[in-house]
Motif scaffolding. Sequence first.
Motif, PDB file in Angstrom:
ATOM      1  N   GLU A   1      -8.301  -2.260   5.881  1.00  0.00           N
ATOM      2  CA  GLU A   1      -7.545  -2.719   7.053  1.00  0.00           C
ATOM      3  C   GLU A   1      -8.458  -3.465   8.023  1.00  0.00           C
ATOM      4  O   GLU A   1      -8.094  -4.524   8.543  1.00  0.00           O
ATOM      5  CB  GLU A   1      -6.891  -1.516   7.751  1.00  0.00           C
ATOM      6  CG  GLU A   1      -5.929  -1.881   8.861  1.00  0.00           C
ATOM      7  CD  GLU A   1      -4.599  -2.442   8.355  1.00  0.00           C
ATOM      8  OE1 GLU A   1      -4.342  -2.382   7.142  1.00  0.00           O
ATOM      9  OE2 GLU A   1      -3.825  -2.950   9.194  1.00  0.00           O
TER      10      GLU A   1
ATOM     11  N   ILE B   1      -9.176  -1.485  16.806  1.00  0.00           N
ATOM     12  CA  ILE B   1      -7.723  -1.337  16.932  1.00  0.00           C
ATOM     13  C   ILE B   1      -7.065  -1.298  15.555  1.00  0.00           C
ATOM     14  O   ILE B   1      -6.105  -0.560  15.333  1.00  0.00           O
ATOM     15  CB  ILE B   1      -7.164  -2.463  17.830  1.00  0.00           C
ATOM     16  CG1 ILE B   1      -7.620  -2.203  19.276  1.00  0.00           C
ATOM     17  CG2 ILE B   1      -5.643  -2.543  17.730  1.00  0.00           C
ATOM     18  CD1 ILE B   1      -7.427  -3.354  20.226  1.00  0.00           C
ATOM     19  N   ALA B   2      -7.610  -2.053  14.612  1.00  0.00           N
ATOM     20  CA  ALA B   2      -7.024  -2.088  13.264  1.00  0.00           C
ATOM     21  C   ALA B   2      -7.067  -0.720  12.589  1.00  0.00           C
ATOM     22  O   ALA B   2      -6.181  -0.371  11.814  1.00  0.00           O
ATOM     23  CB  ALA B   2      -7.750  -3.117  12.402  1.00  0.00           C
ATOM     24  N   THR B   3      -8.100   0.060  12.880  1.00  0.00           N
ATOM     25  CA  THR B   3      -8.257   1.336  12.172  1.00  0.00           C
ATOM     26  C   THR B   3      -7.506   2.491  12.849  1.00  0.00           C
ATOM     27  O   THR B   3      -7.481   3.608  12.319  1.00  0.00           O
ATOM     28  CB  THR B   3      -9.755   1.702  12.032  1.00  0.00           C
ATOM     29  OG1 THR B   3     -10.369   1.659  13.319  1.00  0.00           O
ATOM     30  CG2 THR B   3     -10.470   0.715  11.116  1.00  0.00           C
ATOM     31  N   TYR B   4      -6.895   2.210  13.983  1.00  0.00           N
ATOM     32  CA  TYR B   4      -6.146   3.235  14.732  1.00  0.00           C
ATOM     33  C   TYR B   4      -5.233   4.089  13.839  1.00  0.00           C
ATOM     34  O   TYR B   4      -5.297   5.321  13.880  1.00  0.00           O
ATOM     35  CB  TYR B   4      -5.355   2.535  15.842  1.00  0.00           C
ATOM     36  CG  TYR B   4      -4.451   3.395  16.698  1.00  0.00           C
ATOM     37  CD1 TYR B   4      -4.759   3.644  18.035  1.00  0.00           C
ATOM     38  CD2 TYR B   4      -3.265   3.940  16.194  1.00  0.00           C
ATOM     39  CE1 TYR B   4      -3.928   4.407  18.838  1.00  0.00           C
ATOM     40  CE2 TYR B   4      -2.432   4.715  16.990  1.00  0.00           C
ATOM     41  CZ  TYR B   4      -2.760   4.941  18.306  1.00  0.00           C
ATOM     42  OH  TYR B   4      -1.935   5.700  19.093  1.00  0.00           O
ATOM     43  N   PRO B   5      -4.363   3.463  13.017  1.00  0.00           N
ATOM     44  CA  PRO B   5      -3.395   4.295  12.282  1.00  0.00           C
ATOM     45  C   PRO B   5      -4.040   5.308  11.340  1.00  0.00           C
ATOM     46  O   PRO B   5      -3.439   6.349  11.053  1.00  0.00           O
ATOM     47  CB  PRO B   5      -2.561   3.285  11.484  1.00  0.00           C
ATOM     48  CG  PRO B   5      -3.054   1.934  11.816  1.00  0.00           C
ATOM     49  CD  PRO B   5      -4.159   2.020  12.799  1.00  0.00           C
TER      50      PRO B   5
ATOM     51  N   GLN C   1      -5.916   7.439  19.633  1.00  0.00           N
ATOM     52  CA  GLN C   1      -6.270   6.743  20.880  1.00  0.00           C
ATOM     53  C   GLN C   1      -7.739   6.990  21.227  1.00  0.00           C
ATOM     54  O   GLN C   1      -8.466   6.062  21.593  1.00  0.00           O
ATOM     55  CB  GLN C   1      -5.368   7.230  22.033  1.00  0.00           C
ATOM     56  CG  GLN C   1      -3.934   6.703  21.960  1.00  0.00           C
ATOM     57  CD  GLN C   1      -2.977   7.488  22.855  1.00  0.00           C
ATOM     58  OE1 GLN C   1      -3.070   8.711  22.957  1.00  0.00           O
ATOM     59  NE2 GLN C   1      -2.045   6.793  23.488  1.00  0.00           N
TER      60      GLN C   1
ATOM     61  N   GLU D   1      -1.445  10.946  17.633  1.00  0.00           N
ATOM     62  CA  GLU D   1      -1.590   9.720  18.426  1.00  0.00           C
ATOM     63  C   GLU D   1      -2.760   9.839  19.401  1.00  0.00           C
ATOM     64  O   GLU D   1      -3.539   8.902  19.569  1.00  0.00           O
ATOM     65  CB  GLU D   1      -0.300   9.412  19.207  1.00  0.00           C
ATOM     66  CG  GLU D   1       0.902   9.061  18.354  1.00  0.00           C
ATOM     67  CD  GLU D   1       0.769   7.738  17.597  1.00  0.00           C
ATOM     68  OE1 GLU D   1      -0.051   6.886  17.968  1.00  0.00           O
ATOM     69  OE2 GLU D   1       1.500   7.577  16.602  1.00  0.00           O
TER      70      GLU D   1
ATOM     71  N   ALA E   1     -10.036   4.979  18.684  1.00  0.00           N
ATOM     72  CA  ALA E   1     -10.066   3.529  18.911  1.00  0.00           C
ATOM     73  C   ALA E   1     -10.788   3.207  20.217  1.00  0.00           C
ATOM     74  O   ALA E   1     -11.590   2.266  20.286  1.00  0.00           O
ATOM     75  CB  ALA E   1      -8.639   2.968  18.930  1.00  0.00           C
TER      76      ALA E   1
END
Lengths: 285, 285
Positions: free
Chosen positions: B72, B46-50, B8, B4, B11
């Motif tokens: 994504e 933000i979309a590519t965070y995961p 963080q 995570e 992003a």
Amino acid sequence: MTPEEIAQCAALAMALEVSATPKPGNIDREHNYPETRYEHFLASAIATYPFFAEAARRRRSFGDLLYSAVIESKKWQHGGNTHFGALVLLLPLAMAEGETAEAHEIVKDTTTKDAIRFYQAFKEADVNVPRVERLSLESESSIREIREEGKTLYQLMVIAETYDEIAREWTQGFPLTREAHKLLVNHTEEEGADINEAIVQTYLEILTMEPDTFIQTKHNRRTAIETSQQAAEIIDQIEREGYRSTLPEIKRFDDQLLSKRINPGSTADIIIAGIFLLLLGGYRY
Amino acid sequence: MTPEEIAQCAALAMALEVSATPKPGNIDREHNYPETRYEHFLASAIATYPFFAEAARRRRSFGDLLYSAVIESKKWQHGGNTHFGALVLLLPLAMAEGETAEAHEIVKDTTTKDAIRFYQAFKEADVNVPRVERLSLESESSIREIREEGKTLYQLMVIAETYDEIAREWTQGFPLTREAHKLLVNHTEEEGADINEAIVQTYLEILTMEPDTFIQTKHNRRTAIETSQQAAEIIDQIEREGYRSTLPEIKRFDDQLLSKRINPGSTADIIIAGIFLLLLGGYRY
């Protein structure tokens, strides 16, 4: 909807709200306050992402999630409180996957433990409130009282609803959040406004509907009411002359509020919740 | 470091880079291009965070992660390519938790399957390259050739390194990324610059060191070299007179590049990678 999607919507809602400009009185991509800057909000929006994924998984209580998210936000930025009010709205909505009726049930089910966590989170968040209220919210004796009286967080929100529009969102089933969502859908879908313009307009409209709690707490009720009246005049002008022609007036309003440090922070929190519902509903740009 | 935390940092690195202003020629919080706007970059960040959290978990190949992240990003914004080059740099760095030497080993170990995924991702990303190169990169026969010849993605990057600075980051162990990181540390820690100023300065410095590949591809090599020379003059002025006094000159340079649509996109990708390392190293503001 996956937990990741819910977290993406929440983080993007916060990023879009703080970016929207000109947003009279509040921080936006072109306006900072001396101690709190635009970049602090971006950091906080992204830092709290994992807690929305957790909220969607429904394995932790609201109070725990709020407390953890506030601590995480503080780890990532040193600009003071950024998203406390927004988290109070977004987390139950994330737990409910954006269903406001279900979110209402979730907040009704909050416990005394949630209330204690809320107070602890508030203390950490460094929310700008008058000293008297801060003492009552932060004192150890308050937490002891809650524990002894067995008050739930929802019961505390019922007490606060007379003077706090965020509390009212909890107790009345997110009325302004739903209104903001409706307005955003209307501006983006019916009127074809871009996301920035849609947010600015909705922000002014919500401000018109309700004197901002944050202004009321930081300044006084009269200032909050006057600010809403000024917003109403601008909305009238937008309706008569269109958004683009009214832009200079919006900017003047912005300059005026910024110079007096009148920032409608609670309205911004509600707008974030509205954008969250817009994104959960599939809006993309 | 947790997955995570790595996500963080990634992003936020993308959000901070696109926000930094004035960033001559590129989109920033105050400048859009007609088809691609600031908000498209925020959505993509933000979309590519995961996928960065997944990269950190090391359960999927680089090629798969790149392809999924590009898909994504496209789901969340309609502004065309935003972060293809950045993803090519960030994903191996995320897999290596920011250790550039390990990231270099990771990219050396890429396979033919990674190469195919890279081509497929490129096709989806809608990267702005001349038609000839697009054909070679997008054609089905290219993918067939790669498969038949068994070329790995790293081998393809070795071929591309003569004309592509992102490829060179892969083949030479992220030299400009490391340089950008060093400059960012220096500006923020030694000089006490705020994050916006640190990014703008580092961006100009990296642009000075290397003619931008994206400009070279979109315009020509001469334009790329001239742009770097102009950046060098501005850096000289900053050294003589300070950042604040040079700001009008930076803005003029920005206006000039924007009007000619000369956008140093590869330099921006490298800056994102540098900010990523800065944040992974614990920098907060």
